[in-house]
Design a protein around this motif. Structure first.
Motif, PDB file in Angstrom:
ATOM      1  N   TRP A 174      21.434  42.243  37.396  1.00  0.00           N
ATOM      2  CA  TRP A 174      21.491  40.812  37.673  1.00  0.00           C
ATOM      3  C   TRP A 174      22.268  40.504  38.952  1.00  0.00           C
ATOM      4  N   ASP A 175      22.975  41.494  39.495  1.00  0.00           N
ATOM      5  CA  ASP A 175      23.748  41.278  40.723  1.00  0.00           C
ATOM      6  C   ASP A 175      22.855  41.389  41.950  1.00  0.00           C
ATOM      7  N   ASN A 176      23.013  40.465  42.860  1.00  0.00           N
ATOM      8  CA  ASN A 176      22.239  40.474  44.094  1.00  0.00           C
ATOM      9  C   ASN A 176      22.676  41.602  45.029  1.00  0.00           C
ATOM     10  N   ASP A 177      23.975  41.882  45.068  1.00  0.00           N
ATOM     11  CA  ASP A 177      24.546  42.930  45.910  1.00  0.00           C
ATOM     12  C   ASP A 177      25.461  43.773  45.024  1.00  0.00           C
ATOM     13  N   SER A 178      24.945  44.898  44.542  1.00  0.00           N
ATOM     14  CA  SER A 178      25.668  45.684  43.548  1.00  0.00           C
ATOM     15  C   SER A 178      27.006  46.193  44.054  1.00  0.00           C
ATOM     16  N   ASP A 179      27.048  46.711  45.283  1.00  0.00           N
ATOM     17  CA  ASP A 179      28.302  47.251  45.811  1.00  0.00           C
ATOM     18  C   ASP A 179      29.377  46.176  45.883  1.00  0.00           C
ATOM     19  N   ALA A 180      29.003  44.997  46.378  1.00  0.00           N
ATOM     20  CA  ALA A 180      29.968  43.900  46.471  1.00  0.00           C
ATOM     21  C   ALA A 180      30.401  43.435  45.080  1.00  0.00           C
ATOM     22  N   ALA A 181      29.457  43.403  44.137  1.00  0.00           N
ATOM     23  CA  ALA A 181      29.787  42.956  42.787  1.00  0.00           C
ATOM     24  C   ALA A 181      30.756  43.911  42.103  1.00  0.00           C
ATOM     25  N   ILE A 182      30.551  45.205  42.289  1.00  0.00           N
ATOM     26  CA  ILE A 182      31.456  46.193  41.703  1.00  0.00           C
ATOM     27  C   ILE A 182      32.848  46.057  42.317  1.00  0.00           C
ATOM     28  N   ALA A 183      32.907  45.903  43.640  1.00  0.00           N
ATOM     29  CA  ALA A 183      34.198  45.716  44.309  1.00  0.00           C
ATOM     30  C   ALA A 183      34.889  44.451  43.807  1.00  0.00           C
ATOM     31  N   THR A 184      34.124  43.388  43.609  1.00  0.00           N
ATOM     32  CA  THR A 184      34.679  42.137  43.090  1.00  0.00           C
ATOM     33  C   THR A 184      35.264  42.342  41.701  1.00  0.00           C
ATOM     34  N   ARG A 185      34.539  43.054  40.839  1.00  0.00           N
ATOM     35  CA  ARG A 185      35.037  43.283  39.480  1.00  0.00           C
ATOM     36  C   ARG A 185      36.357  44.045  39.502  1.00  0.00           C
ATOM     37  N   PHE A 186      36.421  45.113  40.279  1.00  0.00           N
ATOM     38  CA  PHE A 186      37.656  45.894  40.327  1.00  0.00           C
ATOM     39  C   PHE A 186      38.819  45.056  40.861  1.00  0.00           C
ATOM     40  N   ALA A 187      38.573  44.285  41.925  1.00  0.00           N
ATOM     41  CA  ALA A 187      39.636  43.465  42.495  1.00  0.00           C
ATOM     42  C   ALA A 187      40.091  42.376  41.526  1.00  0.00           C
ATOM     43  N   LEU A 188      39.136  41.764  40.844  1.00  0.00           N
ATOM     44  CA  LEU A 188      39.459  40.717  39.884  1.00  0.00           C
ATOM     45  C   LEU A 188      40.266  41.272  38.710  1.00  0.00           C
ATOM     46  N   LEU A 189      39.845  42.409  38.190  1.00  0.00           N
ATOM     47  CA  LEU A 189      40.574  43.028  37.091  1.00  0.00           C
ATOM     48  C   LEU A 189      41.983  43.440  37.522  1.00  0.00           C
ATOM     49  N   GLY A 190      42.087  43.994  38.734  1.00  0.00           N
ATOM     50  CA  GLY A 190      43.390  44.403  39.226  1.00  0.00           C
ATOM     51  C   GLY A 190      44.326  43.233  39.417  1.00  0.00           C
ATOM     52  N   ARG A 191      43.826  42.169  40.021  1.00  0.00           N
ATOM     53  CA  ARG A 191      44.664  40.989  40.213  1.00  0.00           C
ATOM     54  C   ARG A 191      45.060  40.377  38.870  1.00  0.00           C
ATOM     55  N   GLY A 192      44.073  40.276  37.967  1.00  0.00           N
ATOM     56  CA  GLY A 192      44.349  39.680  36.669  1.00  0.00           C
ATOM     57  C   GLY A 192      45.415  40.430  35.896  1.00  0.00           C
ATOM     58  N   ALA A 193      45.321  41.770  35.902  1.00  0.00           N
ATOM     59  CA  ALA A 193      46.285  42.579  35.156  1.00  0.00           C
ATOM     60  C   ALA A 193      47.656  42.550  35.819  1.00  0.00           C
TER      61      ALA A 193
END
Length: 310
Positions: free
Chosen positions: A254-273
C-alpha cells in the motif's frame, strides 16, 4: 481494500514545525458548547484530553483481512503469520477511528473514515452524534491522505457530509487526489472547500502538520500540543499495532515509496520510544492511544487503555 490504498524519515525528526498554511482558513463558527463540552464514553466513543483540548476517538468500523496474497499488503505472509502467532488470531485486523478535537474555538475532525466502504460499518455519523457534535458544527477536517478509508466519509449522497468545514490536506496530496480516477466523483464535491498547506504548516493554534513520507505523495501526520501535553496522529505511517511496529522493515504494497515508508516507520518508532511520545493510531485497536517502547529485538506498542473488541 484495493491496491490504491498504499507513508525521508529525517523530516519526522527535523521538519516538525514550519510556518503558515497556504491559504487562510474560512471563518466558520461552531457553538461554544460544542467546542468545549466533555464527551461521555461509549462503545464507539473514547473521550480523553490533550492539555486543555477535549478529544475523542470515534469508531467508524473495522477492516479484516486474511493473511494471504491478494488481501494482505505484506508480501511476506509467512513472516506476518509468525508475528501474528502471539496474538492468537491469524487474521489482520485494522480498526478505523477518526479523531475529534475540540478547543481553540474549533471543532476539528482528523480523517473521516470509509463512509461504509471497504467492509466498514459507517459508524462515524453515529459516533460523532454520541460525542455531542453535529456535522454542521465541524469547522475543520484534516485529511492525512487520499485513500478511501480516510476521506470516504467526506461525501454522503453526493453532497458534503460536513457542509461548514474547511477540508485541509497537503498540496502534494490534493494533487494526487485530483489525479486519481477512482476519486473522480468525489473531487468536484469537495473542491470548493479544500485548503492546501505545505509540510510543517501550523493548521490551528494547537495542530501542526508533520510530513510522514512514503505512504502517499503528500501523506501527513498531525501533532497536537496543548500546554505540556502532546499527541502525534501518524495516519498510515503504521497500519498494524503488531506487524508495522514489530517488523517495520516488512514491505507494504500500500506504500507508494517503500524505502521512504520503511525509513519513516523506523524514525517514528525511534522518536516515539525515546520521547515516550503519546501517539494515535487510526488503524490500531480502538481507541488507538498508546506509546512505543523499545525491546531487545525492536519495538512494541503499549496501549494506553485496553483495546475494545470489534
Amino acid at each position: 481494500m484495493t491496491t490504491q490504498f498504499k507513508l525521508a524519515a529525517a523530516l519526522i525528526l527535523s521538519g516538525m514545525i514550519v510556518a503558515g498554511c497556504q491559504r487562510p482558513a474560512e471563518k466558520t463558527e461552531a457553538p461554544a458548547a460544542a467546542a468545549t463540552s466533555p464527551t461521555a464514553a461509549s462503545a464507539d466513543v473514547h473521550p480523553f484530553t490533550i492539555g486543555a483540548l477535549h478529544a475523542a476517538a470515534l469508531k467508524d468500523g473495522d477492516i479484516v483481512l486474511e493473511n494471504v496474497a491478494g488481501q494482505s499488503p505484506w508480501a511476506d505472509t509467512a513472516g506476518v503469520a509468525e508475528v501474528l502467532r502471539k496474538t492468537g488470531d491469524p487474521k489482520i485486523h485494522l480498526s478505523v477511528q477518526p479523531l475529534l478535537i475540540r478547543g481553540d474555538n474549533k471543532v476539528v475532525l482528523i480523517d473521516t473514515g470509509a463512509g461504509g466502504a471497504m467492509g466498514t460499518a459507517n459508524k462515524l455519523p453515529a459516533s460523532l452524534a454520541a460525542a455531542g457534535v453535529q456535522p454542521a458544527q465541524v469547522t475543520d477536517i484534516l485529511i492525512s491522505h487520499g485513500h478511501g478509508d480516510h476521506l470516504g466519509g467526506l461525501v454522503q449522497n453526493e453532497a458534503l457530509a460536513f457542509p461548514n468545514a474547511a477540508i485541509r490536506m497537503s498540496t502534494a496530496e490534493w494533487a494526487a487526489v485530483q489525479a486519481n480516477g477512482e476519486l473522480a466523483t468525489l473531487v468536484p464535491v469537495i473542491a470548493p472547500k479544500v485548503q492546501t498547506f505545505e509540510p510543517g504548516a501550523q493548521i490551528t493554534p494547537s495542530i501542526t502538520a508533520v510530513a510522514l513520507q512514503g505512504h502517499t505523495p503528500g501523506h501527513t501526520g498531525y501533532e497536537i500540543v496543548s500546554g505540556q501535553d502532546r499527541l502525534l496522529y501518524f495516519g498510515d505511517a503504521l497500519h498494524s499495532s503488531v506487524i508495522s511496529v514489530e517488523r517495520p522493515d516488512f514491505v507494504n504494497a500500500w506504500d507508494n515509496d517503500s524505502d521512504a515508508a520503511i525509513a519513516t516507520r523506523f524514525a517514528l518508532l525511534g522518536r516515539g520510544a525515546t520521547q515516550s511520545l503519546r501517539t494515535y493510531g487510526v488503524h490500531f485497536p480502538f481507541p488507538g492511544l498508546g506509546t512505543f517502547r523499545r525491546q531487545a529485538d525492536g519495538f512494541v506498542w503499549v496501549p494506553e487503555v485496553a483495546a475494545t473488541a470489534p
